[in-house]
Design a protein around this motif. Structure first.
Motif, short mmCIF file in Angstrom:
data_model
loop_
_atom_site.label_atom_id
_atom_site.label_comp_id
_atom_site.label_asym_id
_atom_site.label_seq_id
_atom_site.Cartn_x
_atom_site.Cartn_y
_atom_site.Cartn_z
N TRP A 243 25.95 32.53 15.86
CA TRP A 243 26.26 32.97 17.22
C TRP A 243 26.48 31.77 18.14
N PHE A 244 25.60 30.76 18.03
CA PHE A 244 25.70 29.57 18.88
C PHE A 244 26.92 28.72 18.51
N LEU A 245 27.08 28.46 17.20
CA LEU A 245 28.16 27.56 16.77
C LEU A 245 29.54 28.17 16.95
N SER A 246 29.62 29.52 16.97
CA SER A 246 30.92 30.16 17.11
C SER A 246 31.61 29.81 18.43
N TYR A 247 30.83 29.36 19.40
CA TYR A 247 31.41 28.95 20.69
C TYR A 247 31.99 27.54 20.63
N PHE A 248 31.60 26.74 19.60
CA PHE A 248 31.94 25.32 19.61
C PHE A 248 32.76 24.84 18.41
N ILE A 249 32.60 25.49 17.26
CA ILE A 249 33.30 24.99 16.07
C ILE A 249 34.13 26.12 15.45
N PRO A 250 35.18 25.77 14.69
CA PRO A 250 36.05 26.79 14.10
C PRO A 250 35.39 27.46 12.90
N TYR A 251 36.01 28.55 12.47
CA TYR A 251 35.49 29.29 11.32
C TYR A 251 35.34 28.39 10.11
N GLN A 252 36.32 27.54 9.86
CA GLN A 252 36.32 26.71 8.66
C GLN A 252 35.05 25.87 8.55
N LEU A 253 34.69 25.20 9.64
CA LEU A 253 33.51 24.35 9.63
C LEU A 253 32.23 25.17 9.56
N ASN A 254 32.23 26.33 10.18
CA ASN A 254 31.07 27.22 10.11
C ASN A 254 30.78 27.62 8.66
N PHE A 255 31.82 28.06 7.96
CA PHE A 255 31.66 28.44 6.56
C PHE A 255 31.21 27.25 5.71
N LEU A 256 31.81 26.08 5.96
CA LEU A 256 31.53 24.90 5.14
C LEU A 256 30.08 24.45 5.27
N LEU A 257 29.59 24.34 6.48
CA LEU A 257 28.21 23.90 6.69
C LEU A 257 27.21 24.86 6.04
N LEU A 258 27.47 26.16 6.20
CA LEU A 258 26.58 27.15 5.60
C LEU A 258 26.59 27.06 4.08
N GLY A 259 27.78 26.91 3.50
CA GLY A 259 27.89 26.85 2.05
C GLY A 259 27.22 25.62 1.45
N ILE A 260 27.36 24.48 2.12
CA ILE A 260 26.72 23.25 1.63
C ILE A 260 25.20 23.41 1.61
N PHE A 261 24.65 23.97 2.67
CA PHE A 261 23.20 24.14 2.76
C PHE A 261 22.70 25.06 1.64
N ILE A 262 23.37 26.18 1.40
CA ILE A 262 22.94 27.13 0.39
C ILE A 262 23.01 26.52 -1.00
N SER A 263 24.10 25.83 -1.31
CA SER A 263 24.25 25.22 -2.63
C SER A 263 23.20 24.15 -2.90
N LEU A 264 22.93 23.31 -1.91
CA LEU A 264 21.92 22.26 -2.09
C LEU A 264 20.54 22.85 -2.31
N ALA A 265 20.22 23.93 -1.61
CA ALA A 265 18.93 24.58 -1.80
C ALA A 265 18.82 25.15 -3.22
N GLY A 266 19.90 25.77 -3.72
CA GLY A 266 19.89 26.29 -5.09
C GLY A 266 19.73 25.19 -6.11
N ILE A 267 20.39 24.05 -5.91
CA ILE A 267 20.27 22.91 -6.82
C ILE A 267 18.82 22.40 -6.84
N TYR A 268 18.20 22.35 -5.68
CA TYR A 268 16.80 21.91 -5.61
C TYR A 268 15.90 22.84 -6.43
N MET A 269 16.11 24.15 -6.35
CA MET A 269 15.25 25.09 -7.06
C MET A 269 15.44 25.03 -8.57
N LEU A 270 16.54 24.45 -9.03
CA LEU A 270 16.73 24.27 -10.47
C LEU A 270 15.69 23.33 -11.07
N SER A 271 15.08 22.51 -10.24
CA SER A 271 14.05 21.58 -10.71
C SER A 271 12.69 22.24 -10.86
#
Length: 378
Positions: free
Chosen positions: A153-181
């Motif tokens: 909701w906050f970022l939608s006022y400042f950044i485009p859809y592309q960057l919103n999706f990208l930041l969210l995806g990076i965070f989720i993938s890194l968390a999943g990689i961490y749990m593999l350990s």
């Protein structure tokens, strides 16, 4: 005294549920507006996109074959990684075919996680703890959704859809990689099962899953599309509604689990069906934006009553059938989930009320079959 919290599997699933819930929530908060404003889809195309999103859910029975070469808990973590990759790539494909492609990638990750999550929960927690664990995990997911919804909701006022999706995806993938350990596996007394189980004695569980999948799609696809297309609500408003939904989910889930333990699955699922009948008729006949928002919020609360299907299976299935039957049930749930968006999208072009009237009819059928539920401790 909540001794289930001491099990490593509880913490493991909690972290992954938070990641998967946050990822899906962020994607959903952005997707409909992105599809409408950037890709330019119509009602039929949104139905096609959502049907394609559910195809991996229909194919979740293939989990049993993946488990021939991979441990179930590791498949859960890898699924979250794949979910993040699909989300992060979404903004880079602003065409309809591209949207379908990244949606499939994201969906494979989410649906395979959901299958293994439910399977691990019913295997590692007993009949009394399982409803509480399901509700707690949904509660943690709701907190994650509140957080990510607020951020979107906050970022939608400042950044485009592309960057919103990208930041969210990076965070989720890194968390999943961490749990593999991490290794949360404990002996739970059940031998590994890698074959499909489709048994006549579970017919009611299959039927209820089919009907639940159909109703769920009308809520997920057409209720939110109603808010965006008919009532022109912005992405920030949709994100705010999602935040409200998950605050209420967090507050009410504990009572849902208690109700299942006290009153049983038949009462809880009957209340769900009866309530959704009223809500679907409301979508169709009350043409007011804020009434539609209220109906959507109530809809999201009753959506969580579906944990009763998982505890019903746990109480009626043989212990060795739990993992396979969970995968089969999830697959059957998504047969309707593939069909309904396509049919509903076509009907939307004729009259936007028709998908909701179909939903009302499905709740009546579901209420009938729910009365056949008989649960008892194994």
């Amino acid at each position: 005294m909540e001794q289930f919290k001491e099990k490593p599997m509880y913490t493991y699933l909690m972290v992954l549920v938070i990641c998967a819930s946050a990822g899906l929530q962020g994607w959903m908060a952005l997707f409909t507006n992105f599809a409408k404003e950037v890709v330019g889809v119509n009602g039929f195309q949104i139905g096609v996109a959502q049907a394609v999103r559910e195809i991996p859910g229909f194919l979740t029975f293939l989990v049993m074959y993946v488990l021939l070469v991979m441990k179930e808990h590791r498949l859960s973590a890898w699924s979250v990684v794949l979910l993040g990759i699909g989300i992060g790539a979404t903004g880079f494909f602003p065409t309809f075919p591209g949207l379908l492609m990244v949606t499939v990638i994201m969906s494979i990750g989410f649906h395979y996680f959901e299958t293994t999550n439910k399977s691990l929960t019913v295997q590692y927690f007993d009949l009394k703890d399982a409803p509480v664990v399901f509700a707690r995990l949904r509660g943690y997911g709701a907190l994650a959704n509140i957080t990510v919804g607020s951020i979107v909701w906050f970022l939608s006022y400042f950044i485009p859809y592309q960057l919103n999706f990208l930041l969210l995806g990076i965070f989720i993938s890194l968390a999943g990689i961490y749990m593999l350990s991490k290794n949360p596996v404990q002996e739970h007394g059940l031998p590994p099962q890698n074959k499909l189980v489709l048994r006549r004695k579970y017919w009611l569980y299959y039927v209820l899953n089919f009907l639940s999948g159909a109703r769920r799609q009308i809520f997920i696809v057409f209720a939110v599309f109603l808010l965006v297309e008919k009532y022109r609500l912005s992405v920030s408003t949709i994100a705010g509604i999602y935040v409200l939904n998950y605050i209420l989910t967090y507050l009410t889930n504990r009572y849902i689990s208690r109700a299942i333990n006290v009153y049983g699955e038949r009462v809880v699922l009957s209340l769900e069906s009866a309530s959704l009948f009223v809500l679907f008729l409301g979508y169709a006949f009350i043409e007011n934006a804020w009434v539609a928002v209220i109906l959507y919020v109530l809809d999201s609360i009753f959506f969580n009553f579906a944990i009763g299907l998982n505890t019903y299976l746990q109480k009626t299935a043989d212990p060795g059938d739990l993992a396979q039957s969970t995968a089969i049930g999830f697959t059957i749930n998504h047969i309707s989930a593939v069909v309904i968006p396509l049919v509903g999208g076509s009907l939307w072009l004729l009259n936007w009320k028709l998908p909701f009237l179909i939903g009302a009819c499905l709740t009546v059928i579901s209420l009938y079959f729910t009365q056949k539920i008989r649960t008892q401790t194994r």
